[in-house]
Write a protein that holds these residues in place. Structure first.
Motif, PDB file in Angstrom:
ATOM      1  N   VAL A   1       0.878  -1.163   0.000  1.00  0.00           N
ATOM      2  CA  VAL A   1       0.000   0.000   0.000  1.00  0.00           C
ATOM      3  C   VAL A   1       0.918   1.216   0.000  1.00  0.00           C
ATOM      4  N   ASP A   2       0.732   2.100  -0.977  1.00  0.00           N
ATOM      5  CA  ASP A   2       1.600   3.262  -1.115  1.00  0.00           C
ATOM      6  C   ASP A   2       0.789   4.531  -1.364  1.00  0.00           C
ATOM      7  N   PRO A   3       1.361   5.690  -0.996  1.00  0.00           N
ATOM      8  CA  PRO A   3       0.650   6.963  -1.163  1.00  0.00           C
ATOM      9  C   PRO A   3       0.767   7.525  -2.579  1.00  0.00           C
ATOM     10  N   TYR A   4      -0.344   8.063  -3.078  1.00  0.00           N
ATOM     11  CA  TYR A   4      -0.403   8.709  -4.383  1.00  0.00           C
ATOM     12  C   TYR A   4      -1.226   9.984  -4.261  1.00  0.00           C
ATOM     13  N   LYS A   5      -0.743  11.054  -4.886  1.00  0.00           N
ATOM     14  CA  LYS A   5      -1.571  12.258  -4.976  1.00  0.00           C
ATOM     15  C   LYS A   5      -2.757  11.919  -5.870  1.00  0.00           C
TER      16      LYS A   5
ATOM     17  N   LYS B   1      21.724   6.885  -6.682  1.00  0.00           N
ATOM     18  CA  LYS B   1      20.463   6.697  -7.407  1.00  0.00           C
ATOM     19  C   LYS B   1      20.357   5.225  -7.760  1.00  0.00           C
ATOM     20  N   TYR B   2      19.684   4.437  -6.897  1.00  0.00           N
ATOM     21  CA  TYR B   2      19.621   2.993  -7.110  1.00  0.00           C
ATOM     22  C   TYR B   2      18.248   2.385  -6.825  1.00  0.00           C
ATOM     23  N   ASN B   3      17.308   3.204  -6.375  1.00  0.00           N
ATOM     24  CA  ASN B   3      15.953   2.707  -6.153  1.00  0.00           C
ATOM     25  C   ASN B   3      15.237   2.561  -7.489  1.00  0.00           C
ATOM     26  N   LEU B   4      14.287   1.654  -7.525  1.00  0.00           N
ATOM     27  CA  LEU B   4      13.518   1.423  -8.744  1.00  0.00           C
ATOM     28  C   LEU B   4      12.077   1.865  -8.536  1.00  0.00           C
ATOM     29  N   SER B   5      11.503   2.394  -9.587  1.00  0.00           N
ATOM     30  CA  SER B   5      10.120   2.844  -9.556  1.00  0.00           C
ATOM     31  C   SER B   5       9.458   2.419 -10.859  1.00  0.00           C
ATOM     32  N   PRO B   6       8.628   1.380 -10.800  1.00  0.00           N
ATOM     33  CA  PRO B   6       7.987   0.924 -12.031  1.00  0.00           C
ATOM     34  C   PRO B   6       6.902   1.895 -12.499  1.00  0.00           C
ATOM     35  N   GLY B   7       6.854   2.091 -13.801  1.00  0.00           N
ATOM     36  CA  GLY B   7       5.791   2.888 -14.407  1.00  0.00           C
ATOM     37  C   GLY B   7       4.814   1.945 -15.085  1.00  0.00           C
ATOM     38  N   TYR B   8       3.525   2.146 -14.850  1.00  0.00           N
ATOM     39  CA  TYR B   8       2.526   1.240 -15.396  1.00  0.00           C
ATOM     40  C   TYR B   8       1.178   1.924 -15.527  1.00  0.00           C
ATOM     41  N   ARG B   9       0.340   1.304 -16.329  1.00  0.00           N
ATOM     42  CA  ARG B   9      -1.065   1.694 -16.421  1.00  0.00           C
ATOM     43  C   ARG B   9      -1.819   0.793 -15.465  1.00  0.00           C
ATOM     44  N   TYR B  10      -2.933   1.289 -14.963  1.00  0.00           N
ATOM     45  CA  TYR B  10      -3.789   0.452 -14.127  1.00  0.00           C
ATOM     46  C   TYR B  10      -5.174   1.057 -14.067  1.00  0.00           C
ATOM     47  N   LEU B  11      -6.103   0.259 -13.665  1.00  0.00           N
ATOM     48  CA  LEU B  11      -7.476   0.706 -13.456  1.00  0.00           C
ATOM     49  C   LEU B  11      -7.679   0.802 -11.947  1.00  0.00           C
ATOM     50  N   PRO B  12      -7.904   2.019 -11.427  1.00  0.00           N
ATOM     51  CA  PRO B  12      -8.123   2.140  -9.983  1.00  0.00           C
ATOM     52  C   PRO B  12      -9.552   1.747  -9.612  1.00  0.00           C
ATOM     53  N   VAL B  13      -9.663   1.021  -8.525  1.00  0.00           N
ATOM     54  CA  VAL B  13     -10.970   0.683  -7.951  1.00  0.00           C
ATOM     55  C   VAL B  13     -10.954   1.291  -6.553  1.00  0.00           C
ATOM     56  N   MET B  14     -11.715   2.370  -6.396  1.00  0.00           N
ATOM     57  CA  MET B  14     -11.681   3.108  -5.138  1.00  0.00           C
ATOM     58  C   MET B  14     -12.674   2.485  -4.152  1.00  0.00           C
ATOM     59  N   GLU B  15     -12.140   1.564  -3.366  1.00  0.00           N
ATOM     60  CA  GLU B  15     -12.895   0.920  -2.289  1.00  0.00           C
ATOM     61  C   GLU B  15     -11.942   0.752  -1.116  1.00  0.00           C
ATOM     62  N   VAL B  16     -12.383   1.149   0.052  1.00  0.00           N
ATOM     63  CA  VAL B  16     -11.506   1.089   1.229  1.00  0.00           C
ATOM     64  C   VAL B  16     -11.317  -0.353   1.676  1.00  0.00           C
ATOM     65  N   GLY B  17     -10.175  -0.589   2.306  1.00  0.00           N
ATOM     66  CA  GLY B  17      -9.872  -1.915   2.814  1.00  0.00           C
ATOM     67  C   GLY B  17      -8.625  -1.868   3.660  1.00  0.00           C
ATOM     68  N   ASN B  18      -8.101  -3.048   3.930  1.00  0.00           N
ATOM     69  CA  ASN B  18      -6.932  -3.169   4.783  1.00  0.00           C
ATOM     70  C   ASN B  18      -6.070  -4.311   4.259  1.00  0.00           C
ATOM     71  N   PHE B  19      -4.790  -4.044   4.108  1.00  0.00           N
ATOM     72  CA  PHE B  19      -3.843  -5.066   3.676  1.00  0.00           C
ATOM     73  C   PHE B  19      -2.754  -5.175   4.729  1.00  0.00           C
ATOM     74  N   ASN B  20      -2.679  -6.327   5.380  1.00  0.00           N
ATOM     75  CA  ASN B  20      -1.655  -6.582   6.405  1.00  0.00           C
ATOM     76  C   ASN B  20      -1.559  -5.460   7.440  1.00  0.00           C
TER      77      ASN B  20
ATOM     78  N   HIS C   1      14.706   8.175  -4.736  1.00  0.00           N
ATOM     79  CA  HIS C   1      13.827   7.694  -3.668  1.00  0.00           C
ATOM     80  C   HIS C   1      12.596   7.074  -4.298  1.00  0.00           C
ATOM     81  N   GLY C   2      12.448   5.769  -4.132  1.00  0.00           N
ATOM     82  CA  GLY C   2      11.293   5.084  -4.687  1.00  0.00           C
ATOM     83  C   GLY C   2      10.157   5.018  -3.686  1.00  0.00           C
ATOM     84  N   ARG C   3       8.975   4.793  -4.184  1.00  0.00           N
ATOM     85  CA  ARG C   3       7.771   4.711  -3.366  1.00  0.00           C
ATOM     86  C   ARG C   3       7.659   3.360  -2.660  1.00  0.00           C
ATOM     87  N   GLN C   4       8.211   2.311  -3.281  1.00  0.00           N
ATOM     88  CA  GLN C   4       8.048   0.953  -2.764  1.00  0.00           C
ATOM     89  C   GLN C   4       9.295   0.517  -1.992  1.00  0.00           C
TER      90      GLN C   4
END
Length: 181
Positions: free
Chosen positions: A20-24, A115-134, A155-158
């Motif tokens: 779970v990561d933060p996104y504007k 500069k050694y962190n990785l940040s994958p770029g991808y397309r995705y379909l967001p499904v805005m539903e609240v939940g809890n992961f671990n 600085h990577g997000r993951q």
């Protein structure tokens, strides 16, 4: 390892992870249509099953100096510094694979940890539903993930998605296992 021409080859690199990561709001596809605030931070979950389905799309994609969408019609030659191999696999909670980096200046940045962190770029379909992961709350989840590139960033997000020594990655895996006990 480096080949005879000095290119950096790295095996078993964590390329992306379930987390779970933060996104504007403005970073979330279709945020206006979803009624999201462009400046608010939303926490999105990248589920394991969606990452496993996306595995074929990460093979052979470019490694870039910065995040910028790329395609055959709009290749970012000046920003392309390497490539992901074709052997990506799921090793929970990561997609793990190999990569190669070509330019000496980028290899130096990786080796110095500048500069050694990785940040994958991808397309995705967001499904805005609240939940809890671990134990971590989320506002939505990513579905239908399709990878476009992987950027080498400061600085990577993951967490733990980085080009690191095998020994450091082994210790990180041991730490995760101990935390799970």
């Amino acid at each position: 390892s480096k080949d005879v021409d000095g290119r950096l080859h790295v095996a078993d690199v964590p390329l992306c992870r379930e987390s779970v990561d933060p996104y504007k709001g403005s970073e979330i596809p279709g945020y206006r249509k979803l009624g999201l605030d462009a400046e608010k931070i939303y926490h999105l979950w990248r589920p394991a099953e969606e990452l496993e389905k996306a595995l074929p799309s990460i093979s052979g994609i470019p490694v870039l100096r910065k995040h910028v969408a790329t395609s055959a019609e709009d290749h970012k030659g000046k920003d392309t510094i390497g490539a992901i191999g074709t052997n990506a696999r799921w090793d929970a909670p990561f997609i793990v694979g190999e990569l190669v980096i070509w330019p000496a200046q980028d290899i130096e940045g990786i080796e110095s940890k500048e500069k050694y962190n990785l940040s994958p770029g991808y397309r995705y379909l967001p499904v805005m539903e609240v939940g809890n992961f671990n134990g971590t709350a989320y506002d939505g989840k990513m579905t239908k993930i399709a990878f476009n590139h992987v950027a080498v960033v400061e600085h990577g997000r993951q967490a733990e998605v980085a080009i690191d020594s095998v020994e450091e990655l082994r210790w990180a895996k041991i730490e995760r296992a101990l935390l799970a006990i």
